[in-house]
Design an enzyme around this catalytic site. Structure first.
Site, short mmCIF file in Angstrom:
data_model
loop_
_atom_site.label_atom_id
_atom_site.label_comp_id
_atom_site.label_asym_id
_atom_site.label_seq_id
_atom_site.Cartn_x
_atom_site.Cartn_y
_atom_site.Cartn_z
N SER A 134 0.85 -1.19 0.00
CA SER A 134 0.00 0.00 0.00
C SER A 134 0.88 1.24 0.00
CB SER A 134 -0.88 0.02 1.25
OG SER A 134 -1.54 1.27 1.41
N TYR A 147 -1.09 -0.13 10.60
CA TYR A 147 -1.39 -0.55 9.22
C TYR A 147 -0.27 -0.13 8.28
CZ TYR A 147 -3.41 -0.86 4.60
OH TYR A 147 -3.61 -1.16 3.26
#
Length: 248
Positions: A134, A147
């Site tokens: 990501s 995250y």
């Protein structure tokens, strides 16, 4: 016929990747926790899709499913590590430690475990690994905390894995997507549909099909080419600015 295994195939990027690979002539082992969604994939694509129902964090369940693969699905040419999630949007000092642990267990520990399990076969077949990371692993933002840290791990693990696999013929790539309209925000917010709708409203985000097309492109390149890393964002999204706290 080449064989791929796609983790987290029950929705979003994983489901779209499974469909793109099958339509391009591959057969796919589609894994995930939700048996009904995997069954729908198998119904749609027939014998080209073998479903394996297990939680990616469950070592015993994973190994049992892999040991039970039909003979024609045992020679795996491509591993797509897609399973992953974000939980919570609070800053670190207010975050839920259990959510942090779940993200680490899913995005890091489970990813390296299935990769380790499949490496001997991938080396034997000179296969490929595509890890879905990501932009959160590169660009920090408030609430990204663990995250973002897990996705930075995926990026660095991929680079080091490629270095270790030097000379084996195995290709290793990372895809770093920005905003993609999937169930990601619903999961992150505990099912808050309004939060999801607000995030994507009028933003023209990328779609799961966009990322699946990128996976397919990488997977079908000539064997002497390696894509180390691809970063994608919708045109409407760019990098966050620096924050400055004043006073006090």
């Amino acid at each position: 016929m080449k064989t791929a295994i796609v983790t987290g195939a029950t929705s979003g990027i994983g489901r779209a990747t499974t469909q793109a690979l099958v339509e391009a002539g591959w057969q796919v082992i589609a894994t995930g926790r939700r048996a009904d969604r995997l069954a729908a994939l198998a119904d749609r694509h027939g014998e080209r899709v073998h479903t394996a129902v297990f939680d990616i964090r469950d070592d015993a369940g994973r190994d049992a499913a892999l040991d039970a693969l039909p003979e024609r699905f045992r020679g795996i040419d491509l591993l797509v590590n897609n399973a992953g999630l974000a939980l919570g949007t609070a800053p670190a000092q207010q975050a839920d430690l259990a959510q942090w642990r779940t993200m680490i267990d899913t995005n890091v520990t489970a990813l390296v475990a299935i990769t380790h399990r499949l490496l001997p076969g991938l080396i034997a077949r000179k296969g490929a690994i595509v890890n879905i990371a990501s932009v959160a692993g590169t660009y920090p933002y408030t609430g990204g905390n663990v995250y973002g840290g897990t996705k930075a791990f995926v990026q660095q693990f991929s680079l080091n894995l490629r270095s270790d696999l030097h000379g084996t013929g195995v290709r290793v790539s990372t895809i770093d997507p920005g905003m993609v309209e999937t169930e990601f925000t619903l999961v992150r917010t505990g099912g808050d549909q309004q939060a999801s709708d607000t995030l994507y409203d009028k933003a023209e985000p990328m779609t799961a099909d966009d990322i699946a097309a990128t996976v397919l492109w990488i997977a079908t390149l000539p064997s002497h080419l390696n894509i180390n890393r691809v970063e994608l964002m919708p045109v409407s999204q760019s990098f966050a600015g620096f924050q400055v706290a004043r006073g006090g």
